[in-house]
Write an enzyme that holds these catalytic residues in place. Structure first.
Site, short mmCIF file in Angstrom:
data_model
loop_
_atom_site.label_atom_id
_atom_site.label_comp_id
_atom_site.label_asym_id
_atom_site.label_seq_id
_atom_site.Cartn_x
_atom_site.Cartn_y
_atom_site.Cartn_z
N LYS A 1 0.82 -1.21 0.00
CA LYS A 1 0.00 0.00 0.00
C LYS A 1 0.85 1.27 0.00
CE LYS A 1 -4.32 -1.90 1.63
NZ LYS A 1 -3.98 -3.33 1.84
C1 LIG Z 1 -4.64 -4.39 1.24
C2 LIG Z 1 -3.85 -5.63 1.11
C3 LIG Z 1 -4.17 -6.65 0.17
C4 LIG Z 1 -5.41 -6.57 -0.70
O1 LIG Z 1 -5.29 -5.62 -1.75
P1 LIG Z 1 -6.61 -5.15 -2.52
O2 LIG Z 1 -6.12 -4.11 -3.47
O3 LIG Z 1 -7.55 -4.60 -1.49
O4 LIG Z 1 -7.18 -6.34 -3.21
C5 LIG Z 1 -3.34 -7.73 0.06
N1 LIG Z 1 -2.26 -7.88 0.86
C6 LIG Z 1 -1.92 -6.95 1.77
C7 LIG Z 1 -0.72 -7.17 2.63
C8 LIG Z 1 -2.68 -5.79 1.93
O5 LIG Z 1 -2.33 -4.88 2.84
#
Ligand SMILES: *Cc1c(COP(=O)(O)O)cnc(C)c1O
Length: 431
Positions: free
Chosen positions: A107
């Site tokens: 993220k």
């Molecule tokens: C948010 C997150 C996901 C999921 O990603 P999306 O874009 O919501 O599908 C997967 N792995 C981790 C570690 C995350 O923080």
């Protein structure tokens, strides 16, 4: 470039309005009106470009001329100042590690770039922007870090008291400066409800420039397409068609992958890998989309029962499940299978996966067992040390913690404890 709403009942808007609105007035999600095609010339020279160069070349199609060229250059230099390695596990099996940013989760890519976009608009309009974000953990820490010291932008984080891990809590509450944490006596859903209420409150909207950093914001979606283009440029194993497995919750990551494919990236297939929150794999199987209340799992950043980016996926495939199936294979896995994968991969390759990456690995293996002749790569979205309790329990060895995670533990928690009542939040925001 204009941005339209997936519900097609609000007018198309420019980049600034799409980012400031977050959600379109008709409740739809913004999408770019055209998906730019990257040229053959670009792909021919892409293998010698850095991540930042690729982000710039891809990003300018979406963000220029609203963001001037020299500003965009600086934005990508500052946002993506960390490694994005591809690790080879086996002949046709690779991992794209997306956890080398400051908070050790993928993220960071979106949050760091989005922060600079908001900073640009705050400066241009000479106004202060207040970002309100509800978090169950990972989003809040990436946002807190990404927006730290961005001039003209204040961030207010709502998180559920006692429901985030101790490490996550330090990441949310230890930043200080322009980042304020509100510890809400309620659940994540309560935090989300409070944030939504704030966005609907006319008095607040008049007095404060409120904006959302949540995963529906197009400013978070688009930067995630950069690493798909980069992986196609960097992967050495390209004679076979490429399949990319994406551990998915709200499906922003996968949606960005589909956009990269439509830009011309040579990705033959995606695997939409989920934990027991399996509404999208079910949709791909049955053609019916039925949101469910979310179930708790060990890959908790993917515990989503009603994925917010599904509207964008439908839009990209014109509501046609057959078309979506041509590009995307969906599959879900239990926690038992996820733990099993962490152990297998550790024993076979001495490689430590986190629970989210493990779900992606399982999805890829399932696909490769059924379809031969692919070059497989899965996305590792978090550093295993973020989930060290779970991982150490499985592999029976300790996971070393990167210094940047350790440093959070030394920070002091600073948060305002608020009751789960809108009037409390409103008073706080107005004071
Ligand atoms: C948010 C997150 C996901 C999921 O990603 P999306 O874009 O919501 O599908 C997967 N792995 C981790 C570690 C995350 O923080």
């Amino acid at each position: 470039m204009k941005f339209y709403s997936t519900n097609k009942k609000s007018p198309a808007v420019d980049l600034e309005e799409a980012i400031m609105n977050g959600l379109a007035p008709d409740g739809g999600l913004y999408m770019p009106e055209a998906i730019p095609k990257l040229t053959n010339d670009f792909f021919n020279r892409a293998s010698s470009l850095s991540f930042q160069d690729i982000a710039f070349e891809v990003g300018k199609n979406f963000f220029m001329p609203v963001i001037p060229e020299n500003v965009l250059r600086i934005m990508v230099q500052e946002s993506f100042n960390f490694d994005v390695p591809i690790v080879k596990l086996d002949k046709h099996l690779h991992v794209l590690e997306l956890f080398h940013g400051p908070t050790c989760a993928f993220k960071d890519f979106a949050a760091r770039f989005m922060a600079r976009l908001f900073g640009f608009f705050a400066e241009r309009a000479q106004k202060e922007i207040t970002i309100l974000v509800a978090t169950s953990g990972d989003t809040g820490s990436a946002v807190a870090h990404g927006f730290l010291n961005v001039i003209g932008v204040k961030v207010i984080i709502l998180y559920p008291s006692g429901k985030v891990s101790p490490l996550q809590e330090k990441q949310l509450t230890g930043m200080g400066e322009n980042i304020t944490a509100l510890e809400i006596q309620g659940t994540f859903d309560d935090c989300q409800k409070l944030a939504k209420q704030a966005f609907l409150d006319r008095e607040l909207r008049q007095k404060i420039n409120l904006a959302s950093a949540n995963s529906i914001n197009v400013a978070r979606l688009l930067p995630q397409s950069f690493y798909y283009v980069y992986l196609c440029a960097q992967l050495n194993d390209k004679k076979l068609p490429i399949v990319v497995s994406v551990p998915s919750g709200n499906f922003g990551n996968l949606t960005a992958g589909v956009i990269a494919k439509k830009m011309g990236s040579p990705i033959a297939k995606f695997v939409a890998a989920t934990n027991s929150n399996d509404v999208v794999p079910k949709y791909l199987r049955t053609g019916n989309f039925r949101p469910i209340p979310s179930v708790s799992t060990i890959s908790n950043a993917m515990d989503v029962g009603n994925p917010s980016n599904f509207a964008r996926m439908l839009d990209l495939y014109a509501n046609d499940v057959e078309k979506m199936r041509t590009d995307i294979f969906g599959i879900s896995f239990s926690d038992v299978a996820t733990r099993g994968a962490i152990l297998d991969v550790f024993q076979k390759y001495r490689y430590i996966m986190d629970p989210h990456g493990a779900v992606a690995y399982l999805g890829l293996q399932d696909f490769l067992n059924k379809s031969k002749g692919y070059s497989g790569i899965f996305l590792e979205t978090a550093h295993p040390a973020k989930f060290f309790e779970e991982v150490e329990n499985v592999i029976k060895e300790s996971v070393s913690m990167p210094d940047r995670l350790k440093s959070y533990l030394e920070r002091e928690k600073r948060a305002f404890l608020l009751k789960n009542e809108f009037s409390e939040l409103k008073n706080f925001l107005l004071q």
